[in-house]
Motif scaffolding. Structure first.
Motif, mmCIF file in Angstrom:
data_model
loop_
_atom_site.group_PDB
_atom_site.id
_atom_site.type_symbol
_atom_site.label_atom_id
_atom_site.label_comp_id
_atom_site.label_asym_id
_atom_site.label_seq_id
_atom_site.Cartn_x
_atom_site.Cartn_y
_atom_site.Cartn_z
ATOM 1 N N THR A 33 40.226 60.683 62.935
ATOM 2 C CA THR A 33 38.983 60.021 62.511
ATOM 3 C C THR A 33 38.870 59.952 60.995
ATOM 4 O O THR A 33 38.347 58.975 60.462
ATOM 5 N N ILE A 34 39.367 60.981 60.296
ATOM 6 C CA ILE A 34 39.318 60.953 58.829
ATOM 7 C C ILE A 34 40.195 59.833 58.289
ATOM 8 O O ILE A 34 39.798 59.095 57.369
ATOM 9 N N LEU A 35 41.386 59.666 58.858
ATOM 10 C CA LEU A 35 42.258 58.582 58.408
ATOM 11 C C LEU A 35 41.628 57.224 58.709
ATOM 12 O O LEU A 35 41.739 56.283 57.914
ATOM 13 N N GLU A 36 40.948 57.111 59.853
ATOM 14 C CA GLU A 36 40.251 55.864 60.171
ATOM 15 C C GLU A 36 39.115 55.618 59.180
ATOM 16 O O GLU A 36 38.900 54.483 58.732
ATOM 17 N N ASP A 37 38.376 56.684 58.828
ATOM 18 C CA ASP A 37 37.277 56.533 57.874
ATOM 19 C C ASP A 37 37.795 56.113 56.502
ATOM 20 O O ASP A 37 37.182 55.293 55.809
ATOM 21 N N LEU A 38 38.906 56.686 56.079
ATOM 22 C CA LEU A 38 39.499 56.294 54.798
ATOM 23 C C LEU A 38 39.916 54.828 54.833
ATOM 24 O O LEU A 38 39.736 54.092 53.856
ATOM 25 N N ALA A 39 40.468 54.401 55.963
ATOM 26 C CA ALA A 39 40.859 52.998 56.097
ATOM 27 C C ALA A 39 39.638 52.095 56.036
ATOM 28 O O ALA A 39 39.695 51.004 55.458
ATOM 29 N N LEU A 40 38.505 52.533 56.614
ATOM 30 C CA LEU A 40 37.273 51.755 56.534
ATOM 31 C C LEU A 40 36.856 51.550 55.084
ATOM 32 O O LEU A 40 36.281 50.520 54.721
ATOM 33 N N MET A 41 37.131 52.560 54.235
ATOM 34 C CA MET A 41 36.788 52.469 52.812
ATOM 35 C C MET A 41 37.894 51.809 51.996
ATOM 36 O O MET A 41 37.784 51.727 50.776
ATOM 37 N N ASP A 42 38.963 51.387 52.663
ATOM 38 C CA ASP A 42 40.115 50.792 51.991
ATOM 39 C C ASP A 42 40.791 51.793 51.053
ATOM 40 O O ASP A 42 41.285 51.442 49.988
ATOM 41 N N VAL A 43 40.802 53.060 51.478
ATOM 42 C CA VAL A 43 41.517 54.112 50.754
ATOM 43 C C VAL A 43 42.785 54.424 51.525
ATOM 44 O O VAL A 43 42.738 54.778 52.712
ATOM 45 N N HIS A 44 43.920 54.287 50.874
ATOM 46 C CA HIS A 44 45.208 54.481 51.541
ATOM 47 C C HIS A 44 46.088 55.380 50.672
ATOM 48 O O HIS A 44 46.436 55.017 49.553
ATOM 49 N N GLY A 45 46.422 56.543 51.192
ATOM 50 C CA GLY A 45 47.295 57.447 50.447
ATOM 51 C C GLY A 45 48.726 56.947 50.448
ATOM 52 O O GLY A 45 49.172 56.276 51.385
ATOM 53 N N ASP A 46 49.432 57.269 49.387
ATOM 54 C CA ASP A 46 50.855 56.935 49.345
ATOM 55 C C ASP A 46 51.640 57.830 50.291
ATOM 56 O O ASP A 46 52.736 57.462 50.733
ATOM 57 N N VAL A 47 51.081 59.000 50.589
ATOM 58 C CA VAL A 47 51.705 59.925 51.527
ATOM 59 C C VAL A 47 50.597 60.784 52.133
ATOM 60 O O VAL A 47 49.570 61.041 51.500
ATOM 61 N N THR A 48 50.769 61.194 53.382
ATOM 62 C CA THR A 48 49.825 62.085 54.050
ATOM 63 C C THR A 48 50.532 63.399 54.358
ATOM 64 O O THR A 48 51.619 63.399 54.966
ATOM 65 N N THR A 49 49.952 64.512 53.920
ATOM 66 C CA THR A 49 50.566 65.823 54.093
ATOM 67 C C THR A 49 49.555 66.801 54.671
ATOM 68 O O THR A 49 48.383 66.469 54.873
#
Length: 794
Positions: free
Chosen positions: A250-266
């Motif tokens: 859900t956090i990754l979905e929320d970030l996508a809603l804000m158009d925030v995309h990490g270069d890497v997820t750790t």
């Protein structure tokens, strides 16, 4: 990528129109190359370069710097003469010299659209700014002698970027709140090197992101992009008691809603072995020790500056106890590891903080491999180093822990990392505590974590806040250190600027407030015509307008009409009212009038209406939802019990009919019901086709009341109209999920076969694209009208 920041004093006289408007235009065509900020305390208009620390105050140099970054220099050889003309017009010049200069410009533009080349460039904006700042030159232009020059000048003046700059300046001038604190933000991160900056956003996977997290996420991405660096999204998964993999999704979905995309997820759990080894090193160096002091006693000793009785234990004893912790034995569960920093330092964060604790619950990623876990304060600086983070951004509520962060790095022999902090964002009548928000979900007072009344990312998106408005508002906060309570109308005003130019316009009539109007001279059968969805922006497209001899209008309009009054039906024409029929309750039951299309609409009342439905053209049924704040106090104190400040009624539902074009909308579409406000389509129910019902959520704007108005049953509440719905009773079935409210004390079986506690995840949030798509929304031109030269021959 924003690189230049233009600082202006809104009270400056004369107004620096050239730098202001050119910065606005440059950003509109080059992806935000120049940011505009206002500060009432600066003495001169200043341009800062975030990549090359420098400041420029000369107006022409500011224009040239903006042109360099945005690629708007044009043909430099041809532009030189116009730059010289800018200097001439900006200096002391006689009226005859001004007239000669305008004559020359008018001749030059007789067969050209722009001064140099085929696109607007530095030359155009330099000369335009000189004319804009000269009252004498503008006076000559108003005489309509220089037609070609006037055409060129008006075109630049009417551009959306120019009008936006005018609006922004007016708002800054009219408000006392200017961006004084944004200077440091505009200068960028300390010791940042382009191409090498690495930032990280480290959420704990124990709940949903809220608007406070949004600021941190957006700032981290902003600086990573500014310096062409890297953004890491790192899950701080060091507490298996509260964390679950579902929350990561859900956090990754929320970030996508804000158009925030990490270069890497750790994950911090990726480094558990290395963190464990470094804790061993801390113990061996005498920088950490094992402690079994009871929690309340430890807290009291830290407050009083009293050393723990275990502080001077030998390295061997500490290693043995840490080994028991790692195994998760009954003996190991009694102990924790504390950093040996200080007993009585004035900064209590440095008083031997806990850095490792035992937890035998399985981890959602590593299972039962580990029984001891690092605390955030110990793991964070270590993982920041391991992942190459150069700048750690954090809210200043952790400022006391900044020395602790650097101490951990020093004790382990790791290089220093820059810490850049900013204030936590707070809004009036708003809860950001996960525990308190959890209570509202548990009590069934909201539909879930994505309820439009919640400050979660999903909640505010369902309320109609756009990605564009959220991003611009958060970045505008900059590095302010002041802990202030913000008014919601500020962010909704920013949102309105985004949606107003592009939201299609429709009509709705409240079901139990509709009044039939019989129109003599109207069409016998329903007629259909295409009309613009947005009168000021034809790019939005067209819609179907239905015309009938009987239409519905609302009671509030019908009651305001006088006998024989001439009114205007919007998008149709005038009607002269001939007859008004009243019901037994004194309200208007029906109206009758004559169609009078040749009537003058300049002084008439304008009303929305809907054609009487037919089998071919039914009226969609809609529910208009509005909401109040969940709590009745602007800011809850720590000792406040949330149950004492719950607003009795927070949801207001009004049933209405809408025009037939609603059938073409999809969930997440933002529209305006004219004379009612902006709405977002939240839910569609029904079997399909015309057998569908639409729920629209009201989007607040700057006209919403700043102070809370508690709803009073029967008055329409803080929303708009209709009797308020009763507050949901406790411990009943949730209408959104069909399930009873979850019991937070109910044990459940996790996927690994072990037991934990229920953490509800209830959402039906839909994916929403940016409302402006990938292109800037265009508004209708304000270019002046030119009559046909053949008009007099008719």
């Amino acid at each position: 990528m924003t690189r230049l920041v233009l600082l202006l004093n809104p009270n400056t006289n004369p107004v620096p129109w050239g730098p202001l408007v050119f910065a606005s235009y440059a950003s509109s065509v080059s992806g935000g190359a120049a940011e505009i900020q206002f500060d009432a305390e600066i003495k001169a208009t200043t341009l800062n370069d975030t990549l090359n620390p420098s400041s420029i105050t000369d107006s022409l140099q500011i224009l040239e710097a903006i042109a360099d970054v945005a690629g708007l220099n044009g043909e430099s050889s041809k532009a030189a003469s116009f730059i010289a003309l800018y200097r001439t017009l900006s200096g002391k010049i006689t009226f005859a010299e001004i007239t000669a200069a305008l004559d020359s410009l008018d001749d030059h533009l007789a067969y050209r659209t722009f001064l140099v080349g085929h696109v607007l460039s530095l030359a155009d904006w330099a000369v335009w700014s000189a004319l804009k700042s000269s009252s004498q030159a503008l006076g000559v232009l108003k005489k309509n002698v220089h037609t070609h020059l006037a055409r060129w000048y008006s075109h630049l003046d009417s551009l959306p970027s120019t009008q936006a700059a005018y609006t922004e300046f007016s708002e800054a001038k009219s408000t006392k709140k200017t961006a004084k604190a944004s200077n440091a933000f505009s200068l960028g991160l300390p010791n940042a090197v382009e191409g090498r900056v690495v930032t990280r956003f480290p959420p704990e996977p124990s709940g949903y992101l809220h608007i406070g997290h949004a600021k941190a996420a957006l700032l981290n991405q902003y600086f990573a992009r500014m310096y062409r660096g890297k953004l890491i999204v790192r899950f701080d998964d060091t507490n298996p008691s509260k964390e679950r993999s579902e929350f990561e999704e859900t956090i990754l979905e929320d970030l996508a809603l804000m158009d925030v995309h990490g270069d890497v997820t750790t994950h911090t759990s990726d480094y558990f072995q290395r963190i464990y080894e470094l804790c061993l090193l801390m113990i061996k160096r005498g920088n950490a020790y094992a402690d079994d002091t009871e929690q309340l006693q430890m807290r009291a000793e830290r407050m009083e500056g009293i050393a723990s009785g275990r502080r001077d234990a030998s390295v061997e004893e500490n290693l043995a106890r840490f080994a028991e912790m790692k195994k998760g034995t009954e003996e190991g569960q009694r102990w924790c590891i504390r950093a040996k920093i200080s007993v009585d330092d004035p900064n209590k964060a440095l008083r031997d903080p806990v850095i490792y604790r035992c937890n035998i619950l399985p981890h959602h990623r590593t299972g039962s491999q580990w029984k001891a876990y690092p605390t955030y304060d110990f793991a964070c600086p270590i993982v920041d180093h391991l992942e190459g983070v150069t700048h750690a951004l954090r809210t200043n509520e952790y400022r006391d822990r900044n020395p602790q962060y650097q101490w951990m790095l020093t004790a382990l022999g790791l290089p220093k990392i820059e810490v850049w902090d900013f204030s936590r964002i707070n809004f009036i009548y708003t809860l950001l505590s996960k525990r308190k928000l959890h209570w509202f979900v548990d009590q069934g007072l909201v539909s879930g974590w994505d309820d439009p009344r919640f400050p979660t990312v999903r909640g505010i998106r369902r309320r109609g806040l756009t990605i564009e408005a959220l991003r611009s508002f958060m970045l505008a906060q900059g590095p302010s250190q002041a802990q202030i309570m913000l008014e919601w109308d500020q962010i909704w005003a920013a949102n309105k600027k985004v949606i107003d130019p592009i939201a299609p316009r429709f009509w709705a009539i409240v079901t139990d407030q509709r009044v039939p109007l019989i129109i003599n001279g109207g069409p016998k059968d329903i007629e259909v015509k295409d009309v613009p969805k947005h009168k000021k922006n034809p790019d939005v497209g067209t819609k179907k307008a239905l015309y009938s001899s009987t239409v519905f209008i609302e009671q509030v309009d019908a009651a305001s009409f006088e006998d024989q009054e001439e009114i205007t039906l919007m998008d149709w024409g005038n009607v002269i009212l001939r007859k008004k029929t009243l019901g037994t309750n004194g309200e208007v039951a029906a109206l009758e009038g004559d169609l009078f299309l040749e009537g003058d609409f300049k002084k008439t009342k304008k009303v929305t209406w809907l054609a009487e439905p037919s089998s071919s053209y039914p009226l969609p049924s809609v529910t208009l939802l509005d909401y109040d704040y969940l709590i009745t106090k602007k800011k809850l104190d720590e000792e406040d019990n949330v149950t004492d400040f719950v607003t009795p009624t927070t949801e207001f539902r009004v049933e209405a009919y809408a025009d037939v074009n609603i059938f073409g909308l999809a969930r997440g579409d933002i529209i305006q019901f004219e004379r009612k406000g902006f709405y977002i389509l939240d839910k569609i129910t029904g079997t399909g086709g015309t057998d569908r019902h639409f729920d629209f959520v009201s989007i607040p704007d700057a006209t919403e009341p700043k102070e809370k108005k508690t709803a009073v049953p029967g008055t329409g509440g803080w929303g708009k109209n209709g009797p308020p719905a009763p507050a949901p009773p406790k411990n009943v079935v949730n209408s959104s999920t069909g399930l009873p409210p979850p019991n937070p004390n109910e044990k459940i079986v996790l996927s690994e076969g072990t037991h934990g506690f229920r953490i509800p995840i209830t959402t039906d949030m839909y994916s929403v694209e940016p409302v402006t798509g990938h292109a800037e929304a265009r508004a209708d031109t304000t270019m002046y009208k030119v009559d046909s030269i053949y008009e007099h021959l008719k």
